[in-house]
Write an enzyme that holds these catalytic residues in place. Structure first.
Site, PDB file in Angstrom:
ATOM      1  N   LYS A  18       0.838  -1.215   0.000  1.00 50.01           N
ATOM      2  CA  LYS A  18       0.000   0.000   0.000  1.00 50.01           C
ATOM      3  C   LYS A  18       0.873   1.266   0.000  1.00 50.01           C
ATOM      4  O   LYS A  18       0.647   2.187  -0.784  1.00 50.01           O
ATOM      5  CB  LYS A  18      -0.942   0.022   1.227  1.00 50.01           C
ATOM      6  CG  LYS A  18      -1.830  -1.206   1.359  1.00 50.01           C
ATOM      7  CD  LYS A  18      -2.748  -1.121   2.556  1.00 50.01           C
ATOM      8  CE  LYS A  18      -2.037  -1.105   3.892  1.00 50.01           C
ATOM      9  NZ  LYS A  18      -1.295  -2.344   4.233  1.00 50.01           N
ATOM     10  N   ARG A  93      -9.755   1.204   8.486  1.00 52.21           N
ATOM     11  CA  ARG A  93      -9.396  -0.195   8.737  1.00 52.21           C
ATOM     12  C   ARG A  93     -10.524  -0.958   9.413  1.00 52.21           C
ATOM     13  O   ARG A  93     -10.433  -2.151   9.618  1.00 52.21           O
ATOM     14  CB  ARG A  93      -8.183  -0.251   9.666  1.00 52.21           C
ATOM     15  CG  ARG A  93      -6.937  -0.606   8.921  1.00 52.21           C
ATOM     16  CD  ARG A  93      -5.770  -0.493   9.844  1.00 52.21           C
ATOM     17  NE  ARG A  93      -4.809   0.328   9.193  1.00 52.21           N
ATOM     18  CZ  ARG A  93      -3.574  -0.027   8.944  1.00 52.21           C
ATOM     19  NH1 ARG A  93      -3.116  -1.176   9.358  1.00 52.21           N
ATOM     20  NH2 ARG A  93      -2.765   0.781   8.301  1.00 52.21           N
ATOM     21  N   ARG A 132      11.740  -6.111   4.689  1.00 55.32           N
ATOM     22  CA  ARG A 132      11.599  -4.643   4.636  1.00 55.32           C
ATOM     23  C   ARG A 132      12.536  -3.976   5.641  1.00 55.32           C
ATOM     24  O   ARG A 132      12.657  -4.396   6.764  1.00 55.32           O
ATOM     25  CB  ARG A 132      10.161  -4.248   4.946  1.00 55.32           C
ATOM     26  CG  ARG A 132       9.998  -2.716   5.033  1.00 55.32           C
ATOM     27  CD  ARG A 132       8.581  -2.282   5.043  1.00 55.32           C
ATOM     28  NE  ARG A 132       7.853  -2.791   6.175  1.00 55.32           N
ATOM     29  CZ  ARG A 132       6.534  -2.646   6.327  1.00 55.32           C
ATOM     30  NH1 ARG A 132       5.842  -2.016   5.389  1.00 55.32           N
ATOM     31  NH2 ARG A 132       5.937  -3.132   7.387  1.00 55.32           N
ATOM     32  N   ARG A 164      11.325  -2.309  11.213  1.00 54.85           N
ATOM     33  CA  ARG A 164      10.262  -1.703  12.010  1.00 54.85           C
ATOM     34  C   ARG A 164       9.940  -2.575  13.217  1.00 54.85           C
ATOM     35  O   ARG A 164       9.955  -3.798  13.100  1.00 54.85           O
ATOM     36  CB  ARG A 164       9.006  -1.542  11.141  1.00 54.85           C
ATOM     37  CG  ARG A 164       8.772  -0.116  10.679  1.00 54.85           C
ATOM     38  CD  ARG A 164       7.705  -0.009   9.650  1.00 54.85           C
ATOM     39  NE  ARG A 164       6.411  -0.556  10.005  1.00 54.85           N
ATOM     40  CZ  ARG A 164       5.327  -0.478   9.248  1.00 54.85           C
ATOM     41  NH1 ARG A 164       5.388   0.159   8.087  1.00 54.85           N
ATOM     42  NH2 ARG A 164       4.185  -0.988   9.623  1.00 54.85           N
ATOM     43  N   ARG A 175      -0.794  -8.425  13.664  1.00 54.30           N
ATOM     44  CA  ARG A 175      -1.306  -7.513  12.625  1.00 54.30           C
ATOM     45  C   ARG A 175      -2.124  -8.283  11.595  1.00 54.30           C
ATOM     46  O   ARG A 175      -3.157  -7.815  11.127  1.00 54.30           O
ATOM     47  CB  ARG A 175      -0.138  -6.799  11.937  1.00 54.30           C
ATOM     48  CG  ARG A 175       0.502  -5.756  12.842  1.00 54.30           C
ATOM     49  CD  ARG A 175       1.902  -5.413  12.370  1.00 54.30           C
ATOM     50  NE  ARG A 175       1.930  -4.716  11.117  1.00 54.30           N
ATOM     51  CZ  ARG A 175       2.994  -4.691  10.312  1.00 54.30           C
ATOM     52  NH1 ARG A 175       4.082  -5.352  10.616  1.00 54.30           N
ATOM     53  NH2 ARG A 175       2.949  -4.007   9.186  1.00 54.30           N
TER      54      ARG A 175
HETATM   55  P1  AP5 Z   1       4.850  -1.638   1.807  1.00 56.25           P
HETATM   56  O1  AP5 Z   1       4.552  -0.782   0.639  1.00 56.25           O
HETATM   57  O2  AP5 Z   1       5.661  -1.051   2.924  1.00 56.25           O
HETATM   58  O3  AP5 Z   1       3.530  -2.371   2.343  1.00 56.25           O
HETATM   59  P2  AP5 Z   1       2.319  -1.796   3.172  1.00 56.25           P
HETATM   60  O4  AP5 Z   1       1.093  -2.441   2.649  1.00 56.25           O
HETATM   61  O5  AP5 Z   1       2.360  -0.299   3.212  1.00 56.25           O
HETATM   62  O6  AP5 Z   1       2.680  -2.448   4.581  1.00 56.25           O
HETATM   63  P3  AP5 Z   1       2.598  -1.872   6.048  1.00 56.25           P
HETATM   64  O7  AP5 Z   1       3.253  -2.938   6.879  1.00 56.25           O
HETATM   65  O8  AP5 Z   1       3.159  -0.491   6.175  1.00 56.25           O
HETATM   66  O9  AP5 Z   1       1.068  -1.857   6.278  1.00 56.25           O
HETATM   67  P4  AP5 Z   1       0.314  -1.855   7.605  1.00 56.25           P
HETATM   68  O10 AP5 Z   1      -1.048  -1.555   7.171  1.00 56.25           O
HETATM   69  O11 AP5 Z   1       0.480  -3.088   8.411  1.00 56.25           O
HETATM   70  O12 AP5 Z   1       1.088  -0.748   8.477  1.00 56.25           O
HETATM   71  P5  AP5 Z   1       0.826   0.800   8.715  1.00 56.25           P
HETATM   72  O13 AP5 Z   1       2.136   1.469   8.727  1.00 56.25           O
HETATM   73  O14 AP5 Z   1      -0.231   1.315   7.842  1.00 56.25           O
HETATM   74  O15 AP5 Z   1       5.630  -2.940   1.260  1.00 56.25           O
HETATM   75  C1  AP5 Z   1       6.122  -3.912   2.148  1.00 56.25           C
HETATM   76  C2  AP5 Z   1       7.501  -4.399   1.655  1.00 56.25           C
HETATM   77  O16 AP5 Z   1       7.321  -5.106   0.441  1.00 56.25           O
HETATM   78  C3  AP5 Z   1       8.483  -3.271   1.361  1.00 56.25           C
HETATM   79  O17 AP5 Z   1       9.782  -3.697   1.674  1.00 56.25           O
HETATM   80  C4  AP5 Z   1       8.332  -3.052  -0.149  1.00 56.25           C
HETATM   81  O18 AP5 Z   1       9.526  -2.577  -0.705  1.00 56.25           O
HETATM   82  C5  AP5 Z   1       8.004  -4.459  -0.634  1.00 56.25           C
HETATM   83  N1  AP5 Z   1       7.056  -4.483  -1.758  1.00 56.25           N
HETATM   84  C6  AP5 Z   1       6.078  -3.580  -2.058  1.00 56.25           C
HETATM   85  N2  AP5 Z   1       5.423  -3.954  -3.161  1.00 56.25           N
HETATM   86  C7  AP5 Z   1       5.991  -5.132  -3.573  1.00 56.25           C
HETATM   87  C8  AP5 Z   1       5.757  -6.007  -4.668  1.00 56.25           C
HETATM   88  N3  AP5 Z   1       4.782  -5.763  -5.570  1.00 56.25           N
HETATM   89  N4  AP5 Z   1       6.518  -7.123  -4.781  1.00 56.25           N
HETATM   90  C9  AP5 Z   1       7.507  -7.387  -3.873  1.00 56.25           C
HETATM   91  N5  AP5 Z   1       7.791  -6.590  -2.816  1.00 56.25           N
HETATM   92  C10 AP5 Z   1       7.031  -5.477  -2.675  1.00 56.25           C
HETATM   93  O19 AP5 Z   1       0.226   0.772  10.204  1.00 56.25           O
HETATM   94  C11 AP5 Z   1       1.066   0.429  11.289  1.00 56.25           C
HETATM   95  C12 AP5 Z   1       0.244   0.306  12.563  1.00 56.25           C
HETATM   96  O20 AP5 Z   1      -0.401   1.558  12.852  1.00 56.25           O
HETATM   97  C13 AP5 Z   1      -0.918  -0.706  12.527  1.00 56.25           C
HETATM   98  O21 AP5 Z   1      -0.474  -2.022  12.797  1.00 56.25           O
HETATM   99  C14 AP5 Z   1      -1.803  -0.146  13.649  1.00 56.25           C
HETATM  100  O22 AP5 Z   1      -1.263  -0.457  14.908  1.00 56.25           O
HETATM  101  C15 AP5 Z   1      -1.687   1.348  13.432  1.00 56.25           C
HETATM  102  N6  AP5 Z   1      -2.715   1.880  12.517  1.00 56.25           N
HETATM  103  C16 AP5 Z   1      -2.500   2.416  11.289  1.00 56.25           C
HETATM  104  N7  AP5 Z   1      -3.645   2.789  10.723  1.00 56.25           N
HETATM  105  C17 AP5 Z   1      -4.616   2.496  11.604  1.00 56.25           C
HETATM  106  C18 AP5 Z   1      -6.033   2.616  11.571  1.00 56.25           C
HETATM  107  N8  AP5 Z   1      -6.680   3.150  10.514  1.00 56.25           N
HETATM  108  N9  AP5 Z   1      -6.738   2.185  12.656  1.00 56.25           N
HETATM  109  C19 AP5 Z   1      -6.123   1.660  13.736  1.00 56.25           C
HETATM  110  N10 AP5 Z   1      -4.779   1.507  13.826  1.00 56.25           N
HETATM  111  C20 AP5 Z   1      -4.024   1.915  12.760  1.00 56.25           C
END
Ligand code: AP5
Length: 236
Positions: A18, A93, A132, A164, A175
């Site tokens: 994402k 979410r 990552r 991270r 998660r």
């Molecule tokens: P990346 O692009 O970083 O993936 P992502 O989907 O953004 O993954 P996240 O782990 O950041 O998502 P998340 O939703 O768990 O965490 P968030 O920070 O939002 O890609 C991942 C890896 O793969 C990278 O190394 C990239 O280079 C590689 N990659 C990308 N595309 C690829 C491809 N096509 N092929 C191969 N490799 C690829 O949230 C963190 C925390 O915040 C949550 O756990 C929660 O505690 C809190 N939080 C955030 N939002 C909310 C909400 N709305 N409500 C409640 N809590 C929340």
């Protein structure tokens, strides 16, 4: 000329890409990409009661309260840079957040969101998260290749790249479980013409092109598609 605002929502499990795709689409559409995870990680750095509470939640991989997230997003969406729309990476979410988003968009006179549901196999997600690394200074995300060993540094600012805290195996499990718990209901909430399933297990450029085509941006060239990407492979 009046431009119809565009609100794009990315749904998907941890590691689905994402953030990677949000950066690319933001560059192409010239819209801000808003990651609730990044906002929360910044707040975690503060040595206040709230910062410490958030740090504990995020490190354990648990979701933050709907009310706290909704409040953060209400402030963020009202900012001037969202006037023409934005890309929402990681919000909503839960159905409660989705209902709140609808209400906020109504108040701001914004259209309903275009939703992309990123679908990737669990095995691929785990591999991506384990590989990552992130720059703690600029937030840039890297995927390390299998042979990489030893310290790795950011290509932008030379900071030492880190894993991270929530990319530890125990937090990844929590998660993923929490995503499973909420996603079916959320995807159902958004089912309809404005919801697109994205096969996000493909190479990044292919995922980008799927998104662009669904948004009618197929005319933009591939270079522009990749220009905002955070796609880097690190070897040391
Ligand atoms: P990346 O692009 O970083 O993936 P992502 O989907 O953004 O993954 P996240 O782990 O950041 O998502 P998340 O939703 O768990 O965490 P968030 O920070 O939002 O890609 C991942 C890896 O793969 C990278 O190394 C990239 O280079 C590689 N990659 C990308 N595309 C690829 C491809 N096509 N092929 C191969 N490799 C690829 O949230 C963190 C925390 O915040 C949550 O756990 C929660 O505690 C809190 N939080 C955030 N939002 C909310 C909400 N709305 N409500 C409640 N809590 C929340």
């Amino acid at each position: 000329m009046y431009k119809q605002p565009k609100i794009v929502v990315f749904l998907g499990p941890p590691g689905a890409g994402k953030g990677t795709q949000a950066a690319r689409l933001a560059a192409a559409l010239e819209l801000p990409s808003i990651s609730t995870g990044e906002i929360l990680r910044r707040e975690c750095q503060s040595e206040t009661e709230r910062g410490r509470r958030l740090r504990t939640l995020l490190q354990a991989g648990k979701l933050v309260d709907n009310s706290q997230i909704n409040e953060i997003m209400e402030t963020r969406l009202a900012k001037k840079d969202c006037r023409d729309g934005c890309i929402l990476d990681g919000f909503p979410r839960t159905v409660e957040q989705a209902v709140y988003l609808d209400r906020m968009l109504g108040k701001l006179n914004m259209p309903q969101p275009i939703v992309f549901n990123f679908v990737v196999s669990a095995a691929e997600l785990i591999e991506r998260l384990e590989r990552r690394r992130q720059c703690p200074t600029c937030g840039r995300t890297y995927r390390v290749n299998e042979q990489a060993e030893g310290p790795m540094f950011c290509q932008n600012d030379h900071s030492l790249l880190i894993l991270r805290a929530d990319d530890q195996p125990s937090a990844i499990r929590v998660r993923m479980e929490s995503y499973e718990e909420n996603s079916a209901e959320l995807v159902r909430y958004y089912s309809g013409a404005n919801c697109h399933r994205i096969a996000a297990g493909q190479a990044p450029a292919k995922v980008t092109m799927e998104l662009f085509n669904a948004l009618g941006l197929g005319h933009l060239n591939r270079q522009k598609a990749a220009s905002g990407g955070q796609w880097s492979v690190v070897t040391c």
